[in-house]
Design a protein around this motif. Structure first.
Motif, PDB file in Angstrom:
ATOM      1  N   CYS A 199       0.845  -1.182   0.000  1.00  0.00           N
ATOM      2  CA  CYS A 199       0.000   0.000   0.000  1.00  0.00           C
ATOM      3  C   CYS A 199       0.883   1.235   0.000  1.00  0.00           C
ATOM      4  N   TYR A 200       0.308   2.365  -0.402  1.00  0.00           N
ATOM      5  CA  TYR A 200       1.064   3.594  -0.563  1.00  0.00           C
ATOM      6  C   TYR A 200       0.354   4.750   0.138  1.00  0.00           C
ATOM      7  N   GLY A 201       1.144   5.769   0.453  1.00  0.00           N
ATOM      8  CA  GLY A 201       0.608   7.011   0.992  1.00  0.00           C
ATOM      9  C   GLY A 201       1.470   8.172   0.538  1.00  0.00           C
ATOM     10  N   PHE A 202       0.844   9.325   0.328  1.00  0.00           N
ATOM     11  CA  PHE A 202       1.545  10.503  -0.170  1.00  0.00           C
ATOM     12  C   PHE A 202       1.201  11.697   0.704  1.00  0.00           C
ATOM     13  N   GLY A 203       2.225  12.492   1.090  1.00  0.00           N
ATOM     14  CA  GLY A 203       1.961  13.640   1.941  1.00  0.00           C
ATOM     15  C   GLY A 203       3.086  14.650   1.905  1.00  0.00           C
ATOM     16  N   TYR A 204       3.000  15.619   2.817  1.00  0.00           N
ATOM     17  CA  TYR A 204       3.957  16.732   2.847  1.00  0.00           C
ATOM     18  C   TYR A 204       4.607  16.824   4.216  1.00  0.00           C
ATOM     19  N   ASP A 214      10.218  20.691   4.397  1.00  0.00           N
ATOM     20  CA  ASP A 214       9.673  21.262   3.162  1.00  0.00           C
ATOM     21  C   ASP A 214       9.832  20.282   2.002  1.00  0.00           C
ATOM     22  N   ASP A 215       9.214  19.101   2.153  1.00  0.00           N
ATOM     23  CA  ASP A 215       9.429  18.028   1.197  1.00  0.00           C
ATOM     24  C   ASP A 215       8.160  17.197   1.049  1.00  0.00           C
ATOM     25  N   HIS A 216       7.775  16.919  -0.185  1.00  0.00           N
ATOM     26  CA  HIS A 216       6.680  15.985  -0.434  1.00  0.00           C
ATOM     27  C   HIS A 216       7.254  14.567  -0.451  1.00  0.00           C
ATOM     28  N   LYS A 217       6.549  13.636   0.192  1.00  0.00           N
ATOM     29  CA  LYS A 217       7.078  12.289   0.352  1.00  0.00           C
ATOM     30  C   LYS A 217       6.028  11.237   0.008  1.00  0.00           C
ATOM     31  N   SER A 258      11.597  10.750  -1.286  1.00  0.00           N
ATOM     32  CA  SER A 258      11.680  12.188  -1.089  1.00  0.00           C
ATOM     33  C   SER A 258      11.688  12.888  -2.440  1.00  0.00           C
ATOM     34  N   LEU A 259      10.725  13.804  -2.648  1.00  0.00           N
ATOM     35  CA  LEU A 259      10.705  14.567  -3.893  1.00  0.00           C
ATOM     36  C   LEU A 259      11.903  15.502  -3.969  1.00  0.00           C
ATOM     37  N   LYS A 260      12.325  16.046  -2.827  1.00  0.00           N
ATOM     38  CA  LYS A 260      13.442  16.993  -2.807  1.00  0.00           C
ATOM     39  C   LYS A 260      14.744  16.326  -3.230  1.00  0.00           C
ATOM     40  N   SER A 261      14.996  15.123  -2.730  1.00  0.00           N
ATOM     41  CA  SER A 261      16.241  14.421  -3.082  1.00  0.00           C
ATOM     42  C   SER A 261      16.059  13.462  -4.247  1.00  0.00           C
ATOM     43  N   ASN A 262      14.793  13.245  -4.654  1.00  0.00           N
ATOM     44  CA  ASN A 262      14.474  12.318  -5.741  1.00  0.00           C
ATOM     45  C   ASN A 262      15.092  10.941  -5.493  1.00  0.00           C
ATOM     46  N   SER A 263      14.883  10.433  -4.271  1.00  0.00           N
ATOM     47  CA  SER A 263      15.481   9.142  -3.912  1.00  0.00           C
ATOM     48  C   SER A 263      14.607   8.412  -2.897  1.00  0.00           C
ATOM     49  N   TRP A 264      14.796   7.079  -2.832  1.00  0.00           N
ATOM     50  CA  TRP A 264      14.106   6.221  -1.883  1.00  0.00           C
ATOM     51  C   TRP A 264      15.062   5.798  -0.770  1.00  0.00           C
TER      52      TRP A 264
END
Length: 418
Positions: free
Chosen positions: A162-167, A172-175, A197-203
């Motif tokens: 399952c997945y979840g998306f938030g801020y 200051d990062d969308h994850k 992490s959207l900021k680092s573009n990495s898992w």
């Protein structure tokens, strides 16, 4: 407008809807730089949140048993409107031979996370400005358990994801969070949790779920107040369903009870939603009563309050019993509901009355409903619709008739006419 002070221009532009600001990017280099500035983007979003003034869009995914339902429609309307027109909208994942899902029942800062059917292709999408960012999907291989682990743990197999998306406001990062549960002979024995992490573009991998929690109820986790929440079973108490939260900033878990006292797995159907910035729990009991509870103080179980209760006999004949709350009206006196993705209607909390919200040109059958607020997030992302190479201004699709969005094929649409 060069004679106006910069701070006044900033204030004026921060009050405008995203679509207008997209057009104003070509006014001058100064305006282009201002609208792209992260300080302006955050101020624009913050003003929209505080004043509840951002344009509201409802995304629908068309359902068709013969072909992949990858056609999306958007319904734009202002507060308490009862009429509107559906417009077909492009989405960023071009997968003609696979389904394209909008997985989550909510959006964060106007962003929606979408993926194809086998979760090999993912993206964050801002439909209000038609920008997106593809997310690299790594292969998550189960890690070998230590030699000290039990035989059951060492031979576990992936069971469900399952997945979840938030801020994360602290960083200051969308994850994006992915939870995989593992099972042995049909029994869930553990989990693995990764965060993007959207900021680092990495898992990266983070701490697993608490061992007393298992069996996440749905395919998604709801975002509220900096944390992702889901319903899970409690291994220590038979048939007990609790709420598990994961803070996106601290990456720590917390558990608290749900407000439903009569709960029996075979009698109640529970779902988590977010309404007015608060976590809410929908409880459909024995298909005869539909209760919605709202948590006024996040993480405090004592703050659960019954928002409304609807009995089957109270519903008009044209409303299905399985109705989902989508959004409050601006004055907070009504809730927009969708009954099993067929009809939209306003429910007056004080008068306990129903008012049909009519939309023209929407698909006659659709599977998912996502409420999005307009924002400038992902302004520097890739365009969903490629810009023409000639440099000529792209034509804005008209919304005056149903057939304008046909794109060469017959689209079955429906006008609410009660």
């Amino acid at each position: 407008m060069s004679f106006l002070p910069p701070e006044l221009i900033f204030d004026i532009l921060s009050r405008l809807p995203p679509k207008d600001l997209m057009r104003f990017l070509c006014v001058s280099e100064a305006w282009y730089a201002l609208i792209h500035d992260q300080i302006f983007i955050k101020a624009h979003l913050q003003r929209s949140i505080e004043t509840n003034s951002a344009p509201l869009t409802i995304l629908l995914r068309k359902f068709s048993p013969e072909c992949p339902p990858s056609h999306f429609f958007s319904l734009s309307f202002s507060d308490n409107e009862t009429t509107g027109t559906a417009v077909k909208t492009e989405q960023p994942l071009k997968c003609p031979d696979e389904y394209t899902d909008i997985l989550l029942g909510y959006s964060v800062h106007g962003l929606v996370w979408i993926h194809n059917d086998d979760e090999s292709d993912m993206a964050l999408w801002n439909p209000s400005i038609q920008k997106f960012k593809k997310i690299h999907v790594p292969t998550f291989e189960p890690e070998a358990s230590s030699s000290s682990g039990s035989e059951m743990e060492q031979r576990r197999e992936p069971w469900d994801a399952c997945y979840g998306f938030g801020y994360d406001s602290v960083h200051d990062d969308h994850k994006l969070v992915r939870i995989v549960e593992f099972a042995k002979e049909g029994r869930i024995v553990g989990s693995q949790v990764h965060i993007y992490s959207l900021k680092s573009n990495s898992w990266k991998r983070i701490q697993d779920m608490p061992r007393n929690c298992f069996g996440i109820h749905h395919d998604y986790l709801m975002f509220c107040n900096g944390a992702l929440s889901c319903l899970v079973y409690n291994r220590l108490c038979k048939n007990q369903v609790t709420i598990l939260t994961l803070s996106l900033a601290s990456e720590k878990y917390c558990q608290f009870r749900n407000p439903v006292h009569h709960l029996n797995i075979n009698e109640s159907r529970l779902t988590l939603r977010v309404l007015g910035g608060c976590l809410c729990l929908c409880d459909t009991f024995l298909e005869t009563q539909h209760d919605v509870w709202i948590m006024k103080e996040h993480g405090v179980a004592e703050s659960w309050t019954l928002l409304y209760s609807i009995e089957r006999g109270d519903l008009p004949w044209w409303i299905d019993f399985m109705c989902v709350p989508l959004v409050f009206s601006r004055n907070g006196e009504m809730v927009l509901l969708s009954d099993n993705n067929t009809i939209f209607f306003w429910y007056d909390l004080k008068e306990k009355s129903f008012k049909r919200a009519k939309f023209h040109g929407r698909p006659c059958a659709y599977e998912m409903t996502v409420v999005c607020w307009g924002s400038l997030c992902l302004l520097d992302g890739d365009p969903v619709i490629a810009e023409p190479e000639t440099g000529r201004q792209q034509k804005v699709p008209t919304t005056s008739t149903k057939r304008k969005y046909s794109s060469g094929e017959d689209e079955e649409t429906y006008d609410d006419c009660l």
